[in-house]
Structure formats: structure tokens, C-alpha cells
Design a protein around this motif. Sequence first.
Motif, PDB file in Angstrom:
ATOM      1  N   ARG A   1     182.628  43.510  58.652  1.00 54.13           N
ATOM      2  CA  ARG A   1     181.511  42.402  58.575  1.00 54.13           C
ATOM      3  C   ARG A   1     182.432  41.656  56.985  1.00 54.13           C
ATOM      4  O   ARG A   1     183.376  42.884  56.206  1.00 54.13           O
ATOM      5  CB  ARG A   1     180.303  43.201  57.836  1.00 54.13           C
ATOM      6  N   TRP A   2     181.739  41.025  56.980  1.00 49.67           N
ATOM      7  CA  TRP A   2     181.866  40.176  55.259  1.00 49.67           C
ATOM      8  C   TRP A   2     181.845  40.762  54.092  1.00 49.67           C
ATOM      9  O   TRP A   2     180.091  41.058  53.858  1.00 49.67           O
ATOM     10  CB  TRP A   2     182.091  38.533  55.463  1.00 49.67           C
ATOM     11  N   ILE A   3     182.665  40.847  52.919  1.00 46.81           N
ATOM     12  CA  ILE A   3     181.120  41.733  52.046  1.00 46.81           C
ATOM     13  C   ILE A   3     180.231  40.251  51.167  1.00 46.81           C
ATOM     14  O   ILE A   3     179.474  40.761  51.075  1.00 46.81           O
ATOM     15  CB  ILE A   3     182.453  42.347  50.900  1.00 46.81           C
ATOM     16  N   LYS A   4     181.279  39.464  51.101  1.00 50.19           N
ATOM     17  CA  LYS A   4     180.707  38.952  50.279  1.00 50.19           C
ATOM     18  C   LYS A   4     179.822  37.666  50.786  1.00 50.19           C
ATOM     19  O   LYS A   4     180.058  37.298  51.809  1.00 50.19           O
ATOM     20  CB  LYS A   4     180.984  37.842  48.937  1.00 50.19           C
ATOM     21  N   PRO A   5     178.242  37.491  50.987  1.00 50.56           N
ATOM     22  CA  PRO A   5     177.700  36.015  51.441  1.00 50.56           C
ATOM     23  C   PRO A   5     177.886  34.885  51.630  1.00 50.56           C
ATOM     24  O   PRO A   5     178.399  34.540  50.820  1.00 50.56           O
ATOM     25  CB  PRO A   5     176.331  35.845  51.027  1.00 50.56           C
ATOM     26  N   ILE A   6     177.891  34.548  53.020  1.00 46.66           N
ATOM     27  CA  ILE A   6     178.429  33.774  53.158  1.00 46.66           C
ATOM     28  C   ILE A   6     178.600  32.153  52.785  1.00 46.66           C
ATOM     29  O   ILE A   6     178.718  31.283  52.268  1.00 46.66           O
ATOM     30  CB  ILE A   6     178.261  32.798  54.340  1.00 46.66           C
ATOM     31  N   GLU A   7     176.749  31.955  51.979  1.00 46.35           N
ATOM     32  CA  GLU A   7     176.617  31.032  51.236  1.00 46.35           C
ATOM     33  C   GLU A   7     176.837  30.685  49.745  1.00 46.35           C
ATOM     34  O   GLU A   7     176.675  30.696  49.449  1.00 46.35           O
ATOM     35  CB  GLU A   7     174.884  31.077  51.173  1.00 46.35           C
ATOM     36  N   ARG A   8     177.214  32.218  49.807  1.00 48.59           N
ATOM     37  CA  ARG A   8     178.427  31.902  47.887  1.00 48.59           C
ATOM     38  C   ARG A   8     179.741  31.900  48.195  1.00 48.59           C
ATOM     39  O   ARG A   8     180.187  31.904  47.101  1.00 48.59           O
ATOM     40  CB  ARG A   8     178.453  33.433  47.177  1.00 48.59           C
ATOM     41  N   ARG A   9     180.101  31.463  49.466  1.00 48.07           N
ATOM     42  CA  ARG A   9     181.877  31.137  49.257  1.00 48.07           C
ATOM     43  C   ARG A   9     181.616  29.695  48.530  1.00 48.07           C
ATOM     44  O   ARG A   9     180.949  28.992  48.509  1.00 48.07           O
ATOM     45  CB  ARG A   9     182.317  30.764  50.977  1.00 48.07           C
ATOM     46  N   ASN A  10     183.127  29.115  48.364  1.00 52.80           N
ATOM     47  CA  ASN A  10     183.429  27.847  47.661  1.00 52.80           C
ATOM     48  C   ASN A  10     183.924  27.306  49.005  1.00 52.80           C
ATOM     49  O   ASN A  10     184.371  27.866  49.766  1.00 52.80           O
ATOM     50  CB  ASN A  10     184.679  28.140  46.725  1.00 52.80           C
ATOM     51  N   PRO A  11     183.598  25.780  48.435  1.00 54.30           N
ATOM     52  CA  PRO A  11     183.668  24.891  49.498  1.00 54.30           C
ATOM     53  C   PRO A  11     185.138  24.920  49.619  1.00 54.30           C
ATOM     54  O   PRO A  11     185.443  24.267  51.079  1.00 54.30           O
ATOM     55  CB  PRO A  11     183.388  23.660  49.170  1.00 54.30           C
ATOM     56  N   ASN A  12     186.200  24.886  49.206  1.00 51.46           N
ATOM     57  CA  ASN A  12     187.432  25.044  49.429  1.00 51.46           C
ATOM     58  C   ASN A  12     188.096  26.449  49.998  1.00 51.46           C
ATOM     59  O   ASN A  12     189.180  26.932  50.071  1.00 51.46           O
ATOM     60  CB  ASN A  12     188.443  24.994  48.971  1.00 51.46           C
ATOM     61  N   GLN A  13     187.027  27.279  49.938  1.00 49.82           N
ATOM     62  CA  GLN A  13     187.674  28.601  50.441  1.00 49.82           C
ATOM     63  C   GLN A  13     188.360  28.724  51.898  1.00 49.82           C
ATOM     64  O   GLN A  13     188.018  28.217  52.881  1.00 49.82           O
ATOM     65  CB  GLN A  13     186.767  29.554  49.763  1.00 49.82           C
ATOM     66  N   LYS A  14     189.381  29.410  51.803  1.00 52.44           N
ATOM     67  CA  LYS A  14     190.440  29.617  52.979  1.00 52.44           C
ATOM     68  C   LYS A  14     189.944  30.939  53.994  1.00 52.44           C
ATOM     69  O   LYS A  14     189.839  31.833  54.982  1.00 52.44           O
ATOM     70  CB  LYS A  14     191.479  29.078  53.428  1.00 52.44           C
ATOM     71  N   VAL A  15     190.245  32.308  52.793  1.00 57.31           N
ATOM     72  CA  VAL A  15     189.872  33.643  53.444  1.00 57.31           C
ATOM     73  C   VAL A  15     188.829  34.273  52.209  1.00 57.31           C
ATOM     74  O   VAL A  15     188.802  34.125  51.391  1.00 57.31           O
ATOM     75  CB  VAL A  15     191.578  34.487  52.710  1.00 57.31           C
ATOM     76  N   ALA A  16     188.658  36.040  53.077  1.00 58.92           N
ATOM     77  CA  ALA A  16     187.515  36.560  52.205  1.00 58.92           C
ATOM     78  C   ALA A  16     187.772  38.207  52.168  1.00 58.92           C
ATOM     79  O   ALA A  16     188.160  38.112  53.275  1.00 58.92           O
ATOM     80  CB  ALA A  16     186.138  35.807  52.435  1.00 58.92           C
ATOM     81  N   HIS A  17     187.044  38.414  52.070  1.00 65.51           N
ATOM     82  CA  HIS A  17     187.174  40.304  51.892  1.00 65.51           C
ATOM     83  C   HIS A  17     186.386  40.537  53.111  1.00 65.51           C
ATOM     84  O   HIS A  17     184.923  40.133  53.395  1.00 65.51           O
ATOM     85  CB  HIS A  17     187.197  40.791  50.798  1.00 65.51           C
TER      86      HIS A  17
END
Length: 483
Positions: free
Chosen positions: A339-355
Motif C-alpha cells: 500500500r502507498w504511504i502517502k495519500p494519492i491526492e497529496r501527490r505532486n502533478p509530475n510525481q513518478k515514484v512514491a514510497h
Amino acid sequence: MSPTSSRSTTSGVHNNPSRSPTPTINTRKSTRKSTLEPSKSKDAIAAISKYKVSDATSGAAYLNKTLLSLVGEPFTSEHLATTLLHISQMDKMPLAAIEAIRAVAFLLEEESVSKTTSTSLKMNLENVKQMHENLPSSVDTILTRLEEVKTSIMILKPSLDTTQFCLDSFISKTAQEPVPPPRSYSDITRTSPPISTQNHAALARAAVRARQILFDPSPGQTLYSPTSPPAEVASRLNEAILSLRTEESPITTIKAILRLRNGGLLAEVNSEEAASWIKSKYIREKLITTLGIQANIKDRLYSIVVPYLPITSRTDSPSFLRTIEEENNLATGAINTIRWIKPIERRNPNQKVAHAILTTSDPMVANTLLKDGLYVNREKLYPRKNKREPTCCVCCQLWGHIARNCKAEHDTCGTCGEHHHTSSCNKTDKLYCTGCKTKNHASYSRNCQEFIKRSAELDAKYPENNMPYFPTNEEWMQVSQLP
């Protein structure tokens, strides 16, 4: 008679102009010779001056210029045969010339194949002849080497006999020694080199967890009466376990019972082997049926942080989890969730990867991924242990409890501190931390001084937090820091 009419004739020339005249007795005989003249010699034909091509050089230039040949390729027999076939397709070429050219082309091609075969056969014959000439010397060399090997064996035979005797004695002695059983946490504590007090406490806590069984009730259900003492609950469990035991089953007894607020139970049994037996698929299902309760036995989960996972990964898809298991040589079902740590709605528009957080019920799987890395679509990621962190409520943003037990009258935003849920906040230019009452960071910031302070207190209370692996009975998983 009409002036436009013409007189008919016996030959019918005027009536049908396209018709050939009918031969008569007076037709003139042909003067063409019935036999071919003797063919000229090659040199005589080559000496005719009216032609531009007079030798091989001018011939090659002409063929290349008129594109009748493959420009730049050597004029082999096969190439010349192909060129002749191209020439036979030129416009207004008499049929006899076409047939003659094609005949020469095919004969030339056959001659080329025959010549190649002859050359190859000649080379093979030469090789066979050379091998035949060298055979006597090779045989002599082999016989000489065999004699040398035989001499060496005779020299080494006494030593070999002694070595074989030692091996037989060792094997006989080893077969008589009993195979040592798997070591438990307590065995490791007694026999391993001295470890720090903190690590000793971590191993002891891990040993207790390995013996625990968590009974989780269905929503709205409870596994015990509020007035039932722990001894009564333990006695009921022991009776159910006893009914399932066989001669091969380990001795299993309930040592302690902890009643949970959600109506569940945390039972501690007498050994790790007994806990593993109860957690096996068949026994856990039979035990729940025997107890007649609406619950299931939950496995303890081990979490690791997977950094820089591409956001295109379908973490909620079982097929994605099975693909990750296959790529990392893990058993099917070894990974419980990602599961993603950070909520999807708080991602940056140009974000490519996440924890992301990966959970597994097997500490060996978690530690192996921590040691060797995690492969995702042929890219290697380097997970780290998901440390126990201070509990913070996502409703009121205060410490020490979770949202289910929150008594606040309204939500508090983790970003701006106002009275709305964090996921609905659109104030990206305003920050406020409810925990430390400051405006230079959000409540969920990991740079919050209150978060750092509480994390240090938690590390001191749970020393396994600072260990790179989840402690088990494997020695390499008990180190305090990586080498």
C-alpha cells in the motif's frame, strides 16, 4: 455502275486489304540459305570494332552503368548468371536470343555450384589425409600419457588408501551422532556470544511473539464474556486443542490469555512449534469450527518500506503481488499487501515514484528482502525496516490514540490545522502543526520536533526498532547494525 464502286478481282485484294495474297504457281522462291554459316572464333568476335565493349574492364563498366549487374559486387559465376537472366528481360529481345541467354545463365550457375562442391570436397580430403598422417604420433602420445598416469596412481595408492580409511571412519562416526534439533530463541540466548542488554530484550520479546496466537472476531462479535476470567477462557481453548491432537502433534497448552478491547483474544502457547502447528491451515480451520466462534486466526505481519516504487504499479491487484513474488523467487502468497504511504491526492502533478509499505507474515521473507533488495520490473529497490512510530490520530492530529478511539467533536486538518479532513484541504500555502503548535510545518511532517522526541522514546522502549532486521532465531538477523 456507280463511280465509287470498284471492280472485283479474282484475287480478292480490293475486297479484303488485310488478307495475305494467295500463293500461286508463279510465287518467287526464297533466296535465304537453309544452313547457318560457320561460327566465328572468340578472338574474331572480340576484335569487331563497332562495339564499345572490348574486354573485361569495359564489360564490367558497361554492366554497372546500365544497372544490369549488382554494382560493387564481384563478378562471380553466380553473379554473372543473375546478370544474364536480367539481360534476357530487356525489351524487344528476340525469343531465340532470350532462350540462348537463359541457357548460358543456368549452365554457368551449375558450373559454379559444381566448382564450389569440388573445392570443398578437395579441402575435406586434404584434412582427412592430414589427420591420417598425424594419427600414429597422436596414438603414441596417448599411450605415453596413460603410462604416466598409471605410474602416478601406483605412487599415490598408499596415500589414497589412507585417505579412504579416514573418510570411512568419519562417515561412520557422523552416522552415529544424532542430528541436532532446530535451535529456539532460548537456545541461542544461552549458547551465542554475549549480546547487548537491549538486543537480549528484543530477542526475548520476539520469542514471546513467536508463541502468540491472535484470535480476531468478526465485526460485532466477541470471543469471551466480560465476566469470564482468563483461566476459564484458557481452559476452553485447551479442551478444543486437545480434541485435535494426534500422535505426531506437538504438546500444546495455553500459558496465558490476553483479552483485547475489540472482543478478540491473544493466546500464548508453550512453544514455537506448538504455535506453528495451530497456525497451519488445516488446524486453524478445525480449531475455529470446534470452538464454534465467528472469528479467524490472524498472522503477525512484518512491514518494510519500499522506496521509489513507480506510481503506475497496481498495488491493489493480486496479480501484481504474484508477479513481484515470482520475480523475487518467493512462494505464492508470501506477500500479503502493498500500500502507498502517502495519500494519492497529496501527490505532486509530475510525481513518478512514491514510497510504499510491503507486509508479509513471514519474518524470513521480510529479512531476505531487506538483505538482498526487492526486484520490481527488472529494477532493484532497496527496502528498509518499517520502524514502530508514535501513534497519531488522523482525526484530531494529537498523539497517543487512533481515530477509532478519538473523542474530538470535529476533524482537524493535518496540513493547515483548520476544522476539516486532511484529504479535503486545498490550502497548499498554509501549514500548521497541531502537535507542537507551530506554523512552519504540517502535523504529519517527519521533521516535527515532537515527532522526533516521541520516536526516540519509542526506540529506547523497543530496541528492535534500531535493529536492521526483524530478530528471529537466525544469528544473521540478530545484529545491531549492518557490517
